[in-house]
Design an enzyme around this catalytic site. Structure first.
Site, PDB file in Angstrom:
ATOM      1  N   ASP A 157      31.072-106.272 -23.102  1.00 41.13           N
ATOM      2  CA  ASP A 157      29.585-105.766 -22.531  1.00 41.13           C
ATOM      3  C   ASP A 157      29.312-104.900 -22.522  1.00 41.13           C
ATOM      4  OD1 ASP A 157      26.559-105.890 -22.211  1.00 41.13           O
ATOM      5  OD2 ASP A 157      27.092-108.127 -22.957  1.00 41.13           O
ATOM      6  N   HIS A 230      22.823-104.416 -18.994  1.00 41.51           N
ATOM      7  CA  HIS A 230      23.111-105.847 -19.833  1.00 41.51           C
ATOM      8  C   HIS A 230      23.804-106.676 -19.475  1.00 41.51           C
ATOM      9  CE1 HIS A 230      24.154-107.408 -23.725  1.00 41.51           C
ATOM     10  NE2 HIS A 230      22.825-107.587 -24.237  1.00 41.51           N
ATOM     11  N   SER A 567      21.126-112.212 -26.227  1.00 42.00           N
ATOM     12  CA  SER A 567      22.368-111.833 -25.841  1.00 42.00           C
ATOM     13  C   SER A 567      22.094-112.695 -24.726  1.00 42.00           C
ATOM     14  CB  SER A 567      21.851-110.187 -25.440  1.00 42.00           C
ATOM     15  OG  SER A 567      22.152-109.273 -25.727  1.00 42.00           O
TER      16      SER A 567
END
Length: 777
Positions: A157, A230, A567
């Protein structure tokens, strides 16, 4: 960990962003592009050394040097040399050079270093895998597996914020000796510990695409630290430690925990600031896969993707194949391009692909109109200054003279007149620009609040955002009523009720409108997505190096945030896969996939069929097998297993030739000429076009106690389905049996028919979707 079971490495491949802005491509690379030359597999054996890896690199120099004039030229051109499990290299090449190299007999494929996106909805949303979602809660047997600190979870990620409380290591013992990973140092003070045991970054493919060689030399991008949020969010969802009192601006208060809260975690950073809307590049993704497999992971999670394409020209698909070949389960997000059909990404059959649905928690903020109507919205903003009705105005009526109605109603920057909006509640439409950006426009115009009305594609999907002023987001239907009130009243007034956390919401789950949909555009015989999981308004850890809105003037910093997207759904399933690997270390990746898929649920907490974002019935093209159920998955009864040979036969069946297959798989393989793609042992049955009838073969393996399973099926009118044999008797664990399914057209003309095939011994229910399209007589 679960008594008597070997420890598990769960590596979540979450691809992380950076804070920095990328310049445009340098002129030095005008005639060259970054290409990947894929050469197949390595099989070094257990005694492999760094010297062996160096020798592989030299062979890459020799091969490329034969086209570029010398090994020295090859060394200068090569970005990465994949030496551990993936065989190949990434290099700067001219188009004609790439075309010549592609003709080499040892080359499987040559393809551009393509860019991909993170699968979060960028307008701002969030997540926390915690106790309030009864749909995915786990029982005590599963909890014992979840708490095992010998499990290692990795994430591909944007990196991680190591100081997050989700990654504290208090009370944890030594790092498992089998871990081969490392913690890559940088200038930011990044440190690993006994919880966060590994961190690496991969940026050469990104730099080559952007022309950033000088930037890499001065270290601007040389960090694993998460400056986007994220990666921290997804990694903590998979394996974050217990954090009591976690909340977002006081909402959703509870104990935060990941799927395996006492697991070790590692991160692989492969995503960076967007270039041409792309953040993560194939060259870096393949390098991360190669290293993650070497490090010894059991599960890889990737919350990113791009357009579906040829399996041999897709870095993520290639990396996933090599991981699965080594016994690693790969979990990927389906994408956020819904509700349009045919938008699902990460469609290779060896990948577990996850869509996004809601959970039974909401952050409600009601909108009250003076005409007595009241609408339920969502928000994480603060309350209005006074509890009274405020004037309402449509943003199109509050526009500046030089702005169009279409731009103004979207509340784009530079379209709203402060003289018209000041002190009023501004009503904006969703779409085009970020949701929180619209609230910024409203705040800067002096508005007292904002009502954000969904557009038609967004339907009933309302997301709680940390807006800059009192705000609430409404469904499309309710938003239309607000606009109708504005147009029919001479003095429209309204009030936004302060948000509150609501639990045990019904109906839940239902599909998020943004979740990408099938059918699979590359191999329509493989149903994608495979399952759905919570992906709307999810609370999890966040980077404190960036604000909740990522806007530079926003000085707020929070340890937890709410995000939405596939996600966020992907790491839920990666966590479940890790638990299953802990409980059943002997299970293959395909057995783990099958257990999760065939035990999923297609009904909501009202007991009704799961709905789509428009509150109409959803289909397997949206949810795959259904919403995941961890407790059922740990004891599925039967699984549809698949070996590397099965996947290679699948590639044969879809048209790859014998030489490509041999190089790809790393071993000689004779394609079974009699096998069609419909007979690939996938847990679902999908027939894109049916003329008359078809017979399909499947096999199942018993992973439970001995028992007798009876087949039942349900289809709509137009099809007749039969199974032979329709009774399977298993006398031992591991026993495998085959069966045939005959599907016959009884009423031509229907476009698509959905059905189910279920094997049951009275305790287990092993359910497979049946999808038949293009029915002809």
């Amino acid at each position: 960990m679960w008594p008597g079971k070997s420890s598990v490495l769960l590596l979540s491949a979450l691809i992380l962003f950076s804070l920095f802005q990328a310049p445009s491509a340098a002129a030095a690379f005008e005639l060259k592009k970054s290409y990947i030359v894929y050469l197949g597999s390595h099989d070094h054996g257990e005694a492999v050394t760094d010297a062996d890896f160096d020798r592989v690199t030299e062979t890459h120099h020799d091969l490329l040097g034969s086209y570029l004039g010398s090994s020295e030229n090859a060394r200068e051109a090569i970005i990465y040399s994949y030496t551990r499990h993936i065989n190949g290299f990434a290099a700067m090449l001219r188009d004609e050079e790439a075309a010549e190299i592609a003709k080499h007999p040892k080359v499987v494929s040559v393809f551009l270093n393509k860019g991909r996106k993170l699968h979060t909805t960028r307008s701002w949303e969030f997540m926390l895998m915690e106790q309030q979602n009864g749909v995915i809660s786990t029982d005590s047997a599963f909890s014992k597996a979840r708490y095992g600190e010998d499990t290692i979870i990795g994430n591909l990620d944007t990196g991680v914020w190591p100081e997050s409380p989700s990654f504290r290591d208090e009370g944890m013992g030594p790092i498992p000796s089998r871990w081969k990973g490392s913690c890559q140092s940088d200038s930011t003070g990044f440190r690993c510990n006994r919880k966060l045991i590994g961190a690496r970054y991969f940026n050469r493919g990104y730099a080559a695409y952007a022309g950033l060689s000088s930037t890499l030399k001065n270290g601007t991008l040389n960090t694993v630290r998460d400056y986007e949020g994220h990666g921290s969010h997804t990694l903590s969802t998979i394996g974050g430690n217990f954090v009591p009192g976690a909340n977002v601006f006081g909402f959703g208060n509870g104990t935060a925990e990941g799927g395996s809260p006492k697991a070790r975690v590692a991160t692989y950073k492969v995503c960076w600031p967007p270039i041409d809307s792309n953040e993560c590049f194939d060259a870096d993704i393949m390098a991360a896969f190669d290293m993650a497999i070497h490090d010894g992971v059991d599960i890889l999670s990737l919350s990113l993707g791009g357009n579906a394409g040829d399996y041999f020209e897709d870095g993520l698909s290639i990396g996933a194949f090599h991981a699965v070949r080594k016994g690693i389960t790969v979990v990927c997000s389906a994408g956020n391009s819904g509700p349009s059909p045919g938008t699902v990404s990460n469609i290779a059959p060896w990948i577990l692909t996850v869509g996004a649905s809601t959970l039974d928690r909401e952050f409600n903020s009601f909108v009250e109109l003076k005409n007595g109507k009241r609408f339920k919205g969502a928000s994480l903003s603060h309350g209005m200054p006074e509890k009274k009705f405020y004037p309402l105005i449509s943003a199109s009526h509050a526009k500046l003279a030089n702005a169009s109605d279409a731009d103004a109603v979207l509340c784009k920057i530079g379209t709203v007149d402060p003289k018209k909006a000041k002190g009023k509640i501004l009503v904006c439409s969703r779409g085009v620009t970020a949701r929180v950006e619209k609230s910024l426009v409203a705040m800067e115009a002096g508005a007292a609040g904002m009502i954000l009305c969904n557009d038609m594609p967004s339907g009933n999907e309302i997301i709680a955002d940390p807006h800059f002023l009192p705000a609430s987001q409404l469904t499309y239907k309710d938003g239309q009523q607000v606009f109708a009130y504005l147009n029919s009243s001479k003095n429209p007034m309204g009030y936004i009720v302060p948000p509150e956390t609501k639990l045990q919401v019904k109906p839940a789950p239902y599909m998020a409108s943004f979740s990408s949909r099938g059918p699979n555009t590359i191999t329509p015989e493989i149903l994608k997505p495979d399952v759905t999981a919570p992906g709307v308004n999810i609370i999890a850890a966040y980077s404190e190096g960036v604000s909740p809105t990522e806007m530079p003037f926003d000085k707020r910093r929070v340890p937890f945030i709410v995000m939405s997207g596939t996600s966020m759904a992907c790491p839920h399933v990666a966590g479940i896969a890790g638990l299953l690997k802990t409980l059943h270390p002997e299970w293959s990746p395909s057995a783990i996939k099958s257990a999760i898929m065939t035990t999923a649920r297609t009904r909501d907490n009202n007991g009704e069929p799961m709905l789509d974002g428009d509150f109409k019935s959803a289909t397997p093209y949206a949810y795959g097998f259904g919403h995941v159920r961890p407790n059922r998955a740990m004891d599925p009864g039967l699984v549809y297993d698949a070996t590397t040979d099965d996947y290679v036969n699948f590639l044969c069946a879809i048209g790859y030739n014998q030489s490509e297959i041999m190089t790809f798989s790393g071993a000689p393989h004779h394609c079974n000429d009699g096998m069609g793609v419909l007979d690939f042992n996938y847990p679902s049955i999908t027939v894109p076009q049916l003329y008359g009838s078809v017979t399909i073969t499947r096999r199942v393996r018993n992973v439970g106690s001995p028992g007798t399973y009876i087949a039942s099926f349900h289809t709509r009118s137009g099809l007749s389905v039969s199974v032979k044999p329709n009774v399977l008797k298993f006398e031992s664990v591991g026993e495998e049996k085959s069966f045939k399914v005959n599907i016959q057209v009884t009423k031509p003309g229907r476009s698509t028919v959905f059905g189910t095939l279920t094997w049951s011994d009275g305790k287990h229910f092993v359910r497979s979707p049946i999808i038949v399209g293009g029915i002809k007589g």
